[in-house]
Scaffold this motif. Structure first.
Motif, PDB file in Angstrom:
ATOM      1  N   VAL A 243      51.769  17.967  30.998  1.00 18.99           N
ATOM      2  CA  VAL A 243      51.717  16.827  31.817  1.00 18.99           C
ATOM      3  C   VAL A 243      52.959  16.382  31.677  1.00 18.99           C
ATOM      4  CG1 VAL A 243      51.000  14.445  32.481  1.00 18.99           C
ATOM      5  CG2 VAL A 243      49.387  16.478  32.201  1.00 18.99           C
ATOM      6  N   GLY A 244      53.428  16.226  30.314  1.00 18.50           N
ATOM      7  CA  GLY A 244      54.885  15.640  30.160  1.00 18.50           C
ATOM      8  C   GLY A 244      56.024  16.494  30.652  1.00 18.50           C
TER       9      GLY A 244
ATOM     10  N   THR B  91      49.208  21.832  24.709  1.00 13.12           N
ATOM     11  CA  THR B  91      48.358  20.900  24.904  1.00 13.12           C
ATOM     12  C   THR B  91      48.587  20.381  26.269  1.00 13.12           C
ATOM     13  OG1 THR B  91      49.763  18.874  24.003  1.00 13.12           O
ATOM     14  CG2 THR B  91      48.469  19.848  22.500  1.00 13.12           C
TER      15      THR B  91
ATOM     16  N   GLU C 275      48.968  17.218  27.012  1.00 14.25           N
ATOM     17  CA  GLU C 275      49.561  16.090  27.131  1.00 14.25           C
ATOM     18  C   GLU C 275      51.299  16.895  27.238  1.00 14.25           C
ATOM     19  OE1 GLU C 275      51.364  13.888  23.372  1.00 14.25           O
ATOM     20  OE2 GLU C 275      49.535  12.924  24.136  1.00 14.25           O
ATOM     21  N   SER C 276      51.460  18.021  26.781  1.00 16.70           N
ATOM     22  CA  SER C 276      52.884  18.431  26.787  1.00 16.70           C
ATOM     23  C   SER C 276      52.962  18.937  28.199  1.00 16.70           C
ATOM     24  CB  SER C 276      53.097  19.644  25.603  1.00 16.70           C
ATOM     25  OG  SER C 276      52.393  20.775  25.758  1.00 16.70           O
TER      26      SER C 276
ATOM     27  N   ASN D  85      42.081  16.263  17.701  1.00 12.14           N
ATOM     28  CA  ASN D  85      43.343  17.007  17.701  1.00 12.14           C
ATOM     29  C   ASN D  85      43.080  18.406  18.351  1.00 12.14           C
ATOM     30  OD1 ASN D  85      45.692  18.334  17.169  1.00 12.14           O
ATOM     31  ND2 ASN D  85      45.456  18.409  14.649  1.00 12.14           N
TER      32      ASN D  85
END
Length: 109
Positions: free
Chosen positions: A78-79, A73, A75-76, A47
Protein backbone atom coordinates in the motif's frame (compact mmCIF):
# COMPACT_ATOMS: atom_id res chain seq x y z
CA UNK A 1 -20.10 -25.34 -21.91
CA UNK A 2 -17.38 -25.81 -19.29
CA UNK A 3 -18.60 -26.03 -15.72
CA UNK A 4 -16.48 -24.31 -13.11
CA UNK A 5 -16.65 -24.05 -9.35
CA UNK A 6 -16.75 -20.52 -7.95
CA UNK A 7 -15.05 -20.23 -4.56
CA UNK A 8 -15.58 -16.51 -4.01
CA UNK A 9 -17.16 -13.34 -5.36
CA UNK A 10 -16.10 -9.90 -4.14
CA UNK A 11 -17.96 -6.71 -5.01
CA UNK A 12 -15.33 -4.03 -4.46
CA UNK A 13 -11.76 -4.99 -5.36
CA UNK A 14 -9.00 -2.47 -5.99
CA UNK A 15 -7.11 -4.65 -8.45
CA UNK A 16 -4.50 -2.39 -10.05
CA UNK A 17 -4.39 0.80 -7.99
CA UNK A 18 -6.05 2.44 -5.01
CA UNK A 19 -7.30 5.21 -7.30
CA UNK A 20 -8.94 2.76 -9.72
CA UNK A 21 -12.68 2.23 -9.70
CA UNK A 22 -14.01 -0.69 -7.67
CA UNK A 23 -14.55 -3.80 -9.75
CA UNK A 24 -16.24 -7.10 -9.09
CA UNK A 25 -13.89 -10.07 -8.88
CA UNK A 26 -14.57 -13.77 -9.27
CA UNK A 27 -12.34 -16.42 -7.69
CA UNK A 28 -12.04 -19.99 -8.94
CA UNK A 29 -9.81 -22.91 -7.92
CA UNK A 30 -6.41 -22.75 -9.61
CA UNK A 31 -6.85 -26.30 -10.92
CA UNK A 32 -9.81 -25.10 -13.00
CA UNK A 33 -8.36 -21.79 -14.16
CA UNK A 34 -4.53 -21.81 -13.98
CA UNK A 35 -2.47 -18.64 -14.34
CA UNK A 36 1.27 -18.43 -14.97
CA UNK A 37 1.69 -16.50 -11.71
CA UNK A 38 -0.12 -16.73 -8.42
CA UNK A 39 -0.31 -14.43 -5.42
CA UNK A 40 -0.67 -15.83 -1.94
CA UNK A 41 -1.87 -13.49 0.80
CA UNK A 42 -1.45 -14.49 4.44
CA UNK A 43 -3.09 -12.55 7.26
CA UNK A 44 -0.95 -12.32 10.40
CA UNK A 45 -2.11 -11.21 13.85
CA UNK A 46 1.25 -9.63 14.67
CA UNK A 47 4.60 -9.44 12.85
CA UNK A 48 4.02 -10.82 9.32
CA UNK A 49 7.75 -11.28 8.68
CA UNK A 50 7.79 -13.96 11.40
CA UNK A 51 5.58 -16.18 9.20
CA UNK A 52 7.77 -16.05 6.08
CA UNK A 53 9.91 -19.09 6.86
CA UNK A 54 6.89 -21.18 7.85
CA UNK A 55 4.99 -20.26 4.69
CA UNK A 56 8.06 -21.00 2.55
CA UNK A 57 8.44 -24.38 4.25
CA UNK A 58 4.78 -25.28 3.70
CA UNK A 59 4.94 -24.30 0.02
CA UNK A 60 8.16 -26.32 -0.41
CA UNK A 61 6.40 -29.28 1.23
CA UNK A 62 3.56 -29.02 -1.30
CA UNK A 63 5.82 -28.47 -4.32
CA UNK A 64 9.63 -28.27 -3.88
CA UNK A 65 10.07 -26.85 -7.41
CA UNK A 66 7.74 -23.92 -6.84
CA UNK A 67 9.64 -20.62 -6.50
CA UNK A 68 8.56 -18.21 -3.77
CA UNK A 69 9.48 -14.64 -4.66
CA UNK A 70 8.29 -11.08 -4.10
CA UNK A 71 7.49 -11.40 -0.41
CA UNK A 72 6.14 -8.12 0.95
CA UNK A 73 3.96 -6.86 3.75
CA UNK A 74 0.61 -5.30 2.88
CA UNK A 75 1.88 -2.11 4.51
CA UNK A 76 4.75 -1.90 2.00
CA UNK A 77 2.47 -2.74 -0.95
CA UNK A 78 0.00 0.00 0.00
CA UNK A 79 2.87 2.38 0.81
CA UNK A 80 4.41 1.93 -2.63
CA UNK A 81 1.04 2.46 -4.30
CA UNK A 82 0.63 5.87 -2.63
CA UNK A 83 4.29 6.91 -2.89
CA UNK A 84 3.93 8.97 -6.08
CA UNK A 85 0.85 10.95 -4.95
CA UNK A 86 2.56 11.52 -1.58
CA UNK A 87 5.71 12.84 -3.32
CA UNK A 88 3.65 15.16 -5.52
CA UNK A 89 1.84 16.54 -2.47
CA UNK A 90 5.17 17.12 -0.73
CA UNK A 91 6.45 19.08 -3.74
CA UNK A 92 3.24 21.12 -3.85
CA UNK A 93 3.59 21.84 -0.12
CA UNK A 94 7.21 22.95 -0.49
CA UNK A 95 6.40 25.22 -3.43
CA UNK A 96 3.36 26.63 -1.62
CA UNK A 97 5.53 27.37 1.41
CA UNK A 98 8.13 29.02 -0.81
CA UNK A 99 5.41 31.12 -2.52
CA UNK A 100 4.08 32.15 0.89
CA UNK A 101 7.58 33.14 1.97
CA UNK A 102 8.11 35.22 -1.18
CA UNK A 103 4.71 36.88 -0.73
CA UNK A 104 5.49 37.69 2.91
CA UNK A 105 8.84 39.19 1.95
CA UNK A 106 7.20 41.21 -0.82
CA UNK A 107 4.51 42.55 1.54
CA UNK A 108 6.94 43.69 4.24
CA UNK A 109 9.36 45.52 1.94
Amino acid sequence: MIQREVVGVVADVKFNALTAANVEELYMPIEQYPWPTTTLIVRAPANPQALVSGVRAKIAELDPNLPVTGIATMESVVGSSVAQPRLIMQFVGVFAGFALLLAAIGITE
